[in-house]
Design an enzyme around this catalytic site. Structure first.
Site, PDB file in Angstrom:
ATOM      1  N   PRO A  42       0.832  -1.207   0.000  1.00  0.00           N
ATOM      2  CA  PRO A  42       0.000   0.000   0.000  1.00  0.00           C
ATOM      3  C   PRO A  42       0.863   1.253   0.000  1.00  0.00           C
ATOM      4  O   PRO A  42       1.821   1.347   0.767  1.00  0.00           O
ATOM      5  CB  PRO A  42      -0.808  -0.124   1.294  1.00  0.00           C
ATOM      6  CG  PRO A  42      -0.026  -1.059   2.158  1.00  0.00           C
ATOM      7  CD  PRO A  42       0.656  -2.003   1.230  1.00  0.00           C
TER       8      PRO A  42
ATOM      9  N   THR B  34       0.320   5.585  -0.326  1.00  0.00           N
ATOM     10  CA  THR B  34      -0.492   6.786  -0.494  1.00  0.00           C
ATOM     11  C   THR B  34      -0.013   7.563  -1.714  1.00  0.00           C
ATOM     12  O   THR B  34       1.179   7.822  -1.868  1.00  0.00           O
ATOM     13  CB  THR B  34      -0.403   7.669   0.764  1.00  0.00           C
ATOM     14  OG1 THR B  34      -1.019   6.975   1.855  1.00  0.00           O
ATOM     15  CG2 THR B  34      -1.109   8.994   0.559  1.00  0.00           C
TER      16      THR B  34
ATOM     17  N   GLN C 236      -6.854  -1.298   1.539  1.00  0.00           N
ATOM     18  CA  GLN C 236      -6.322  -1.052   2.878  1.00  0.00           C
ATOM     19  C   GLN C 236      -7.193  -0.022   3.582  1.00  0.00           C
ATOM     20  O   GLN C 236      -7.385   1.092   3.092  1.00  0.00           O
ATOM     21  CB  GLN C 236      -4.880  -0.542   2.844  1.00  0.00           C
ATOM     22  CG  GLN C 236      -4.294  -0.513   4.255  1.00  0.00           C
ATOM     23  CD  GLN C 236      -2.972   0.213   4.354  1.00  0.00           C
ATOM     24  OE1 GLN C 236      -2.925   1.415   4.140  1.00  0.00           O
ATOM     25  NE2 GLN C 236      -1.905  -0.502   4.657  1.00  0.00           N
TER      26      GLN C 236
ATOM     27  N   HIS D   8      -5.084  -1.403   8.583  1.00  0.00           N
ATOM     28  CA  HIS D   8      -3.797  -0.734   8.797  1.00  0.00           C
ATOM     29  C   HIS D   8      -3.596  -0.493  10.289  1.00  0.00           C
ATOM     30  O   HIS D   8      -4.179   0.408  10.873  1.00  0.00           O
ATOM     31  CB  HIS D   8      -3.791   0.596   8.048  1.00  0.00           C
ATOM     32  CG  HIS D   8      -2.421   1.152   7.799  1.00  0.00           C
ATOM     33  ND1 HIS D   8      -1.294   0.702   8.453  1.00  0.00           N
ATOM     34  CD2 HIS D   8      -1.984   2.151   6.970  1.00  0.00           C
ATOM     35  CE1 HIS D   8      -0.238   1.376   8.023  1.00  0.00           C
ATOM     36  NE2 HIS D   8      -0.637   2.267   7.121  1.00  0.00           N
ATOM     37  N   GLY D   9      -2.730  -1.311  10.884  1.00  0.00           N
ATOM     38  CA  GLY D   9      -2.390  -1.153  12.294  1.00  0.00           C
ATOM     39  C   GLY D   9      -0.958  -0.713  12.481  1.00  0.00           C
ATOM     40  O   GLY D   9      -0.335  -1.026  13.497  1.00  0.00           O
ATOM     41  N   ALA D  10      -0.421   0.020  11.492  1.00  0.00           N
ATOM     42  CA  ALA D  10       1.010   0.333  11.462  1.00  0.00           C
ATOM     43  C   ALA D  10       1.256   1.823  11.215  1.00  0.00           C
ATOM     44  O   ALA D  10       0.337   2.633  11.134  1.00  0.00           O
ATOM     45  CB  ALA D  10       1.677  -0.500  10.354  1.00  0.00           C
TER      46      ALA D  10
ATOM     47  N   TYR E  87      -0.535   5.350  12.677  1.00  0.00           N
ATOM     48  CA  TYR E  87      -1.922   5.755  12.525  1.00  0.00           C
ATOM     49  C   TYR E  87      -2.756   5.200  13.690  1.00  0.00           C
ATOM     50  O   TYR E  87      -2.213   4.683  14.651  1.00  0.00           O
ATOM     51  CB  TYR E  87      -2.425   5.354  11.148  1.00  0.00           C
ATOM     52  CG  TYR E  87      -1.592   5.992  10.055  1.00  0.00           C
ATOM     53  CD1 TYR E  87      -1.499   7.383   9.960  1.00  0.00           C
ATOM     54  CD2 TYR E  87      -0.819   5.228   9.180  1.00  0.00           C
ATOM     55  CE1 TYR E  87      -0.692   7.991   8.996  1.00  0.00           C
ATOM     56  CE2 TYR E  87      -0.017   5.824   8.214  1.00  0.00           C
ATOM     57  CZ  TYR E  87       0.042   7.197   8.131  1.00  0.00           C
ATOM     58  OH  TYR E  87       0.857   7.788   7.194  1.00  0.00           O
TER      59      TYR E  87
ATOM     60  N   GLY F 239       7.280  -1.772  -2.386  1.00  0.00           N
ATOM     61  CA  GLY F 239       6.661  -0.470  -2.455  1.00  0.00           C
ATOM     62  C   GLY F 239       7.129   0.341  -3.642  1.00  0.00           C
ATOM     63  O   GLY F 239       6.614   0.203  -4.752  1.00  0.00           O
TER      64      GLY F 239
END
Length: 357
Positions: free
Chosen positions: A24, A26, A100, A177-179, A182, A315
């Site tokens: 993922p 942005t 995500q 998203h637990g990273a 955030y 990425g």
């Protein structure tokens, strides 16, 4: 037989063409109505459909979950219809795509939100490093609103509703998203979460939000359609973790019974923790290895052969090389990513990177 990156892999009942994941990223190009993806977004992801799995850019599950300009959501009918064009385009090319779900929490700025809203967090603690990006340039972080117990419950429900919307939009699944500093990561941390109630303090309490979100999402769409991303020891977005091993082992012990499709580890400098998590986790293990300051490169594929991971996430290299799996098989050559075009803009640095053809 030793596994390789080109092998097919069954993830949550879905057969992937290979073990290469598009991580993922942005891109801040959700210029459609109501913070929705555009036809250019559909082209971007369809170009990269040769990945075994695509995980989209962070997509907010609610209005207040937005932390950056022009990021897409999955909380309105308009957004669902727009994402359907994206998933249809990826599936037409034979790809598999997960959305995500990312709530940015205290990372953001009131100017990105409707009037009267401010960023939220586990505690009223303002980030002390970095600056939020807005349409008017860099600003100063504000002190976030501390979520009440009732508001936390609504946040969990927002994630579950966004997951239902993702399935309605044609996604094959979602990644929570637990990273990266955030909202869920903020609850895991020691400096952003100063709570003394059931959402803070002990490792069991710090992991509660992530576990409840995962349980609600799994109940909504099935655990086989759900991934969970973590980044132990990653200080990004002003995060401090004093006892990361205790916290993440507690998290995985509570996530395992949900039978999720995969765990996605965005590795930081805590290399020794990764194999411990690999051993503890009971389903597919996706690894975005720590290669700072260089982006993840072809040499990381050996981690599949070594058994360190089931799949490897790329990425920036995937951003710049739409046909990355083919290039990896051939040993290159590779386009160089252009950081000036990472966030916002038009097709330049988005859909105009050349393929080998």
């Amino acid at each position: 037989m030793t596994p390789s990156a080109t092998d097919r892999f069954v993830l949550g009942g879905i057969e992937l063409a290979n073990r290469i994941v598009m991580s993922p990223m942005t891109r801040s190009r959700a210029y459609g109505p109501d913070a929705s993806p555009t036809a250019l977004t559909a082209a971007y992801y369809a170009q990269r459909a040769s990945a075994g799995l695509i995980v989209t850019e962070g997509t907010q599950p609610s209005v207040v979950g937005q932390g950056y300009p022009d990021t897409p959501g999955l909380h309105t009918d308009t957004q669902v219809r727009a994402w359907r064009r994206v998933t249809d385009a990826v599936h037409a090319e034979g790809g598999v795509i997960f959305a995500q779900l990312m709530h940015s929490g205290r990372i953001g700025h009131p100017s990105l939100l409707p009037d009267g809203l401010i960023p939220v967090g586990p505690s009223p603690v303002r980030p002390t490093s970095g600056t939020p990006f807005t349409h008017d340039g860099p600003q100063e972080y504000v002190t976030p609103h501390e979520l009440t117990d009732e508001e936390i419950g609504r946040t969990v429900a927002d994630f579950a509703n966004a997951a239902r919307n993702a399935v309605a939009a044609g996604f094959d699944g979602v990644e929570i998203h637990g990273a990266n500093g955030y909202l869920i990561h903020q609850f895991l941390s020691d400096n952003a979460n100063l709570r003394t109630d059931r959402w803070g303090g002990s490792p069991e309490n710090r992991v509660r939000l992530g576990v409840e979100v995962a349980a609600a999402v799994a109940d909504a769409i099935g655990g086989h359609r759900v991934g969970f991303r973590i980044s132990p020891g990653n200080p990004y977005n002003d995060i401090t973790e004093v006892r990361p091993a205790e916290v993440y082992e507690a998290l995985l012990e509570r996530l395992n019974p949900l039978s999720l499709a995969y765990l996605h580890v965005g590795e930081g400098p805590l290399h020794d923790l990764t194999p411990r998590l690999r051993k503890l986790w009971t389903s597919a293990f996706v690894l975005n290895p720590y290669t700072h300051p260089a982006p993840t490169g072809p040499e990381s594929l050996r981690l599949i052969e070594d058994g360190a991971a089931d799949l490897i996430a790329f990425g920036a290299l995937f951003l710049a090389n739409p046909d990355l799996p083919r290039r990896l098989r051939r040993g290159g050559p590779y386009n160089t990513p252009d950081p000036a075009t990472f966030f916002g803009g038009d097709e330049r640095g988005y859909t105009d990177y050349p393929t080998l053809d």
